[in-house]
Design a protein around this motif. Structure first.
Motif, mmCIF file in Angstrom:
data_model
loop_
_atom_site.group_PDB
_atom_site.id
_atom_site.type_symbol
_atom_site.label_atom_id
_atom_site.label_comp_id
_atom_site.label_asym_id
_atom_site.label_seq_id
_atom_site.Cartn_x
_atom_site.Cartn_y
_atom_site.Cartn_z
ATOM 1 N N THR A 72 -6.142 -31.960 15.799
ATOM 2 C CA THR A 72 -5.536 -33.075 15.260
ATOM 3 C C THR A 72 -4.643 -32.803 14.086
ATOM 4 O O THR A 72 -4.622 -31.733 13.693
ATOM 5 C CB THR A 72 -6.776 -34.181 14.694
ATOM 6 N N TYR A 112 -4.438 -34.580 10.144
ATOM 7 C CA TYR A 112 -4.150 -35.631 8.905
ATOM 8 C C TYR A 112 -4.404 -35.030 7.619
ATOM 9 O O TYR A 112 -5.303 -34.035 7.594
ATOM 10 C CB TYR A 112 -5.375 -36.824 9.502
ATOM 11 N N VAL A 166 -12.882 -36.597 13.694
ATOM 12 C CA VAL A 166 -12.049 -37.823 13.640
ATOM 13 C C VAL A 166 -12.491 -39.096 13.721
ATOM 14 O O VAL A 166 -13.530 -39.770 14.347
ATOM 15 C CB VAL A 166 -10.782 -37.578 14.800
ATOM 16 N N ASN A 170 -8.167 -29.553 12.133
ATOM 17 C CA ASN A 170 -7.199 -30.288 11.573
ATOM 18 C C ASN A 170 -6.184 -29.098 11.087
ATOM 19 O O ASN A 170 -6.542 -28.507 9.979
ATOM 20 C CB ASN A 170 -7.986 -30.793 10.206
ATOM 21 N N ASP A 223 -5.481 -36.970 18.783
ATOM 22 C CA ASP A 223 -5.990 -35.591 18.814
ATOM 23 C C ASP A 223 -5.692 -35.259 20.153
ATOM 24 O O ASP A 223 -5.369 -36.290 21.117
ATOM 25 C CB ASP A 223 -7.423 -35.553 18.535
#
Length: 409
Positions: A212, A214, A225, A238, A382
């Motif tokens: 993912t 962020y 997540v 991440n 994701d």
């Protein structure tokens, strides 16, 4: 992944066309695709009236992984995964006294969890979807009309103590609508259990990671997540947006597919099999309208406007700041699971990911969507990928990060 059902129904009557080769354009705006890279996939399935995109897309992903690893084609059973997953999810809801969500949705990790811990069976080892209640495909309206209040009734019970019999009752509902999961079955003349069958598929289930991107968590760390259907709370890596995008590209170009989860509720995602990350300010200018008129258009009319612009629709360039803002304000949501398996370009050189959907052979490309790279990067929640598909320098950073954080393999 809650908005999937509406979008699926809108897609049912769309016209279809072959996407494997470049086509003559019906207009200057209709994209003409040339395939750059196409990895093998299994047949298009139809989840129909069920919120099981996570199930269909991820089993499709593992079917492609098996194809790559062994050359064998399998049709793995979505009902087996759903049966096991809904029971596990109900147990969690009851343990938490209803302070979490019970729903049809799920994540790619749910499928991996079932494969690793409970196994799998082929499609024909369980009843055909919908057949137990007289339908030709999945229809979860009545099913979840029974299941949701049952789970809620147990989870919100005022009793000082509950018995374990609620699981027996719940299993009865699951088996009535999905079919009973077999303890043993025969496949190609050999007897298996679900666990021995999963072990025979030629996959290492420890090879799979979720990615993912962020900024509310440090990069090159792992976290769960924060979306409701990620109820098992598996950890995702991440990574900076650029690394997230580079893994996708590297995977497909090196023969791997990707189990993608993201947002398909954006106006640039059309029922015809295309998806663009639309720059609405430029789009309204090209269409001859002003922004006030654009904002007043219904979602259907906006989609028609985007369809008319076709491959000439102007796109935004995704940024990390934009992704974070859209996630925080609920604009970037966890709507749908699909399978990324190829890359193509249109007549103007714009590149798209080729994406297998689970709505049957709908749209202009018979169940395949062409989604621009901008759209995919901007709208990824994701995705699951084989760690062997990750570029060496990124993988090394991940390994070093785990060591520095004191995390084992």
């Amino acid at each position: 992944m809650k908005k999937i059902l509406t979008l699926a129904l809108l897609a049912v009557f769309a016209m279809s066309a072959n996407a494997a080769k470049p086509k003559k354009a019906a207009s200057s705006n209709k994209p003409v695709f040339t395939t750059i890279k196409e990895n093998p996939i299994t047949s298009i399935k139809d989840q129909n009236r069920s919120g099981t995109c996570w199930d269909y897309s991820t089993l499709s992903y593992f079917e492609s992984e098996i194809l790559k690893a062994t050359g064998k084609t399998y049709d793995l059973c979505e009902a087996f995964v759903a049966n096991k997953t809904y029971m596990d999810r109900a147990v969690q809801v009851v343990r938490l006294h209803g302070d979490c969500q019970f729903s049809q949705g799920g994540s790619a990790y749910d499928v991996l969890h079932v494969l690793k811990n409970q196994g799998i069976c082929p499609e024909d080892a369980m009843p055909f979807p919908g057949s137990l209640y007289g339908d030709s495909l999945n229809n979860f309206n009545e099913f979840f009309g029974q299941l949701e209040p049952y789970v809620a009734g147990i989870a919100k019970s005022t009793a000082n103590k509950i018995s374990s019999q609620w699981k027996v009752g719940l299993q009865g509902i699951l088996d009535a609508y999905l079919g009973q999961c077999p303890e043993k079955f025969t496949y190609e003349g050999k007897e298996y259990t679900p666990k021995s069958f999963a072990a025979s598929l030629g996959l290492n289930f420890d090879d799979y990671v979720t990615i993912t991107s962020y900024s509310h968590h440090p990069y090159y760390t792992q976290y769960a997540v924060e979306v409701q259907d990620n109820w098992r709370n598996p950890l995702s890596w991440n990574l900076p947006m650029e690394d997230m995008a580079r893994i996708l590209e590297n995977a497909v170009m090196n023969g791997y597919t990707v189990a993608w989860g993201g947002d398909v509720s954006e106006p640039g995602f059309t029922r015809k099999g295309l998806a663009y990350f639309v720059d609405t300010k430029k789009a309204e200018g090209l269409s001859g309208s002003d922004m006030a008129r654009w904002l007043k258009l219904s979602p259907a009319k906006r989609t028609n406007l985007i369809d008319s612009l076709g491959c000439k629709v102007p796109e935004l360039e995704p940024t990390a700041e934009q992704r974070q803002q859209r996630f925080d304000n609920w604009e970037l949501t966890d709507d749908h699971g699909m399978l990324i398996f190829g890359i193509a370009k249109d007549q103007h050189g714009k590149e798209y990911y080729m994406v297998k959907n689970s709505w049957g052979e709908t749209g202009d490309y018979k169940g395949i969507w062409y989604m621009t790279k901008n759209y995919i990067v901007a709208n990824t929640m994701d995705y699951m990928v084989n760690k062997n598909a990750i570029p060496a320098d990124i993988l090394q950073k991940m390994i070093e990060a785990k060591k520095n954080q004191g995390i084992g393999d």
